[in-house]
Scaffold this motif. Structure first.
Motif, short mmCIF file in Angstrom:
data_model
loop_
_atom_site.label_atom_id
_atom_site.label_comp_id
_atom_site.label_asym_id
_atom_site.label_seq_id
_atom_site.Cartn_x
_atom_site.Cartn_y
_atom_site.Cartn_z
N LEU A 185 0.83 -1.20 0.00
CA LEU A 185 0.00 0.00 0.00
C LEU A 185 0.86 1.25 0.00
O LEU A 185 0.58 2.22 -0.74
N LEU A 189 0.80 4.21 -2.87
CA LEU A 189 0.53 5.61 -2.53
C LEU A 189 1.67 6.51 -2.99
O LEU A 189 1.43 7.63 -3.47
N VAL A 199 -8.54 11.00 -1.24
CA VAL A 199 -8.74 9.56 -1.16
C VAL A 199 -10.08 9.28 -0.50
O VAL A 199 -10.43 9.89 0.52
N VAL A 201 -12.26 6.42 1.45
CA VAL A 201 -12.11 5.16 2.19
C VAL A 201 -13.45 4.79 2.82
O VAL A 201 -14.34 5.62 2.97
N THR A 205 -12.54 1.44 8.70
CA THR A 205 -11.55 0.85 7.81
C THR A 205 -10.30 0.48 8.59
O THR A 205 -10.23 0.68 9.82
N ALA A 209 -4.00 1.60 7.25
CA ALA A 209 -4.21 2.27 5.97
C ALA A 209 -4.43 3.76 6.19
O ALA A 209 -3.90 4.60 5.45
N TYR A 250 -9.70 3.52 -1.57
CA TYR A 250 -9.14 2.32 -0.92
C TYR A 250 -10.30 1.48 -0.39
O TYR A 250 -11.09 1.96 0.44
N VAL A 283 -7.64 1.08 -5.20
CA VAL A 283 -6.67 0.23 -4.51
C VAL A 283 -7.49 -0.79 -3.72
O VAL A 283 -8.20 -0.43 -2.77
N ASP A 285 -7.68 -3.98 -1.37
CA ASP A 285 -6.92 -4.75 -0.39
C ASP A 285 -7.57 -6.13 -0.25
O ASP A 285 -8.71 -6.25 0.21
#
Length: 485
Positions: A185, A189, A199, A201, A205, A209, A250, A283, A285
């Motif tokens: 990650l 970034l 970003v 999210v 979360t 991150a 993310y 992104v 995960d």
């Protein structure tokens, strides 16, 4: 949060700071100092940050300045605060603390602590055999320098084969091996997000991150997840993408950390299409993708729906295998992998060859290892659910279909206070606000089920006892002392 924290910010982080067991027997300043120590211990208040002036914090908390002055003095005495006249006070930690496995600060003498802060299992028994086989393979690499910025070819091929088996054709050129998922990650970034970039999210979360994004000085926006059903409100998520048009988003679609939600296939396809329309890179995960429980069938990988190189997938060995094996990876378009490798050379050159060889041998026996892991995790999850139902029946928990964590909705906004109290009885918790921004999520708590069932049952018993103490001590309404003339 870096540099300086304002009074209103710290007040928001402190939340119900006076909700501690035994509050009626301890002075106000001690409760406030304990709450600040709790924020330092769980990482919400960074080290080296300047705290607000005494008067400013007193006004924000609506208490007397004398109380704040005494709390600051107490924090200096315990080694949690350094002050210089005319310059302010900065957070620090005493010398008898260390960084724990969760990345949080903890006393050196906590060997007997039941640690529910870390959501990672112990190593599988097959690790030793894999390490011996890797050592036998190592001589093939000793004639070279040992630097492989994208990873050794055997491991890249093995990871690529895993994606192909999931329905996402992948070549070794699309894989870069990293030193864990968090490292993956960080590299993404560094490549894709300029300082101050926007970003999107999920909320809640993964805390690390958020820390990585804070390190890039990212402008973070969130969209909320429900505690039940599928978790994602599709209209809210897609609307957030279209309205904020972030540079990156993310997401954790497989058994989301901390809620355990699994994103349905239809939403995956719509998210990719929306991201392409607004110019957002995704992104994704996939840390928990190998851990479906109860026969849960996984949707296709998010990248299956990607036609424009908008999806960068990251994953690793920590959750299905062992966190001590620092092996992760990035799956992206081949040109992106090469750009990532160029960025990586300025950071750490390459991952250890021996660790990569161990990973190759573990992946060769993935079916047996991961199957055993799923059986164990399912049993531990059920033991934790049963203990919660018996000892804390007012808590609301949705049974996750995979992953390693439960996301519990508590019977009051006491997550931070409960974590501080549990530490006193030998249980380390990760309170809800660690998984969000600005002190929210006080009604929630993440509970991993990666420890043996007996430890989980014992931990719940201790948590239930201190939760009862929180109720028994009651909560005060804070007011300024009346002036009598």
């Amino acid at each position: 949060m870096t540099g300086q924290v304002r009074g209103v910010q710290l007040a928001r982080l402190l939340g119900q700071w006076h909700a501690l067991p035994g509050r009626r027997r301890s002075p106000d300043y001690a409760a406030l100092a304990g709450a600040v120590r709790g924020l330092l211990a769980d990482g919400r208040l960074p080290l080296g940050v300047r705290l607000p002036a005494e008067r400013e914090l007193a006004e924000a908390l609506r208490i007397s300045r004398t109380t704040v002055t005494a709390a600051y003095r107490h924090l200096r005495e315990t080694g949690h605060l350094a002050s210089r006249r005319g310059a302010g006070s900065w957070t620090m930690l005493p010398g008898n603390h260390r960084v724990a496995s969760t990345g949080l600060w903890t006393p050196l003498d906590d060997r007997d602590m039941i640690d529910l802060g870390a959501a990672a299992p112990a190593a599988p028994p097959q690790l030793l055999d894999a390490a011996r086989a890797a050592a036998e393979d190592l001589p093939r690499y000793l004639g070279g320098a040992g630097y492989h910025p994208t990873g050794i070819i055997e491991l890249r091929e093995a990871v690529a084969a895993g994606y192909t088996a999931r329905g996402l054709p992948t070549s070794a050129d699309q894989i870069m091996v990293t030193s864990g998922t968090q490292h993956a990650l960080d590299l993404v970034l560094r490549l894709a997000l300029a300082p101050g970039g926007s970003v999107l999210v999920e909320s809640p979360t993964y805390p690390n991150a958020l820390a990585a994004l804070a390190g890039r000085r990212a402008r973070i926006t969130t969209h909320g997840l429900a505690v039940d059903a599928d978790g994602w409100d599709s209209d809210l998520l897609l609307g957030s993408l279209r309205q904020t048009r972030p540079k990156l988003a993310y997401l954790i679609p497989e058994f989301q950390n901390p809620t355990g939600h699994l994103m349905p296939a239809a939403l995956r396809e719509r998210v990719v299409a929306a991201a392409h329309a607004v110019g957002t890179d995704l992104v994704v995960d996939e840390s928990f993708v190998d851990l479906p429980l109860d026969g849960t069938e996984l949707p296709p990988p998010v990248a299956v729906y990607d036609r424009h190189s908008r999806v960068i997938s990251i994953g690793g060995m920590s959750k299905p295998y062992w966190g001590g094996l620092r092996i992760g990876w990035v799956r992206a378009a081949a040109p992106q992998v090469q750009r990532l490798a160029a960025v990586r050379v300025g950071v750490d050159m390459a991952s250890p060859v021996l660790d990569q060889l161990v990973a190759v041998h573990l992946l060769a026996h993935a079916d047996a290892i991961v199957t055993d892991r799923r059986v164990t995790l399912a049993a531990q999850r059920d033991a934790l659910l049963d203990a919660l139902a018996q000892r804390l029946p007012d808590w609301r928990v949705t049974v996750p279909r995979g992953g390693v964590t439960l996301w519990a909705e508590l019977d009051g906004p006491v997550s931070s206070a409960l974590a501080r109290a549990a530490e006193e009885v030998g249980v380390r918790l990760a309170p809800g606000p660690r998984f969000g921004l600005d002190g929210t999520l006080e009604r929630f708590l993440r509970l991993p089920f990666t420890l043996p069932a007996a430890d989980l049952v014992e931990a719940v018993g201790r948590i239930a006892a201190v939760r009862y103490d929180l109720d028994r001590t009651g909560r005060q309404r804070w007011r300024e002392t009346a002036v009598i003339a």
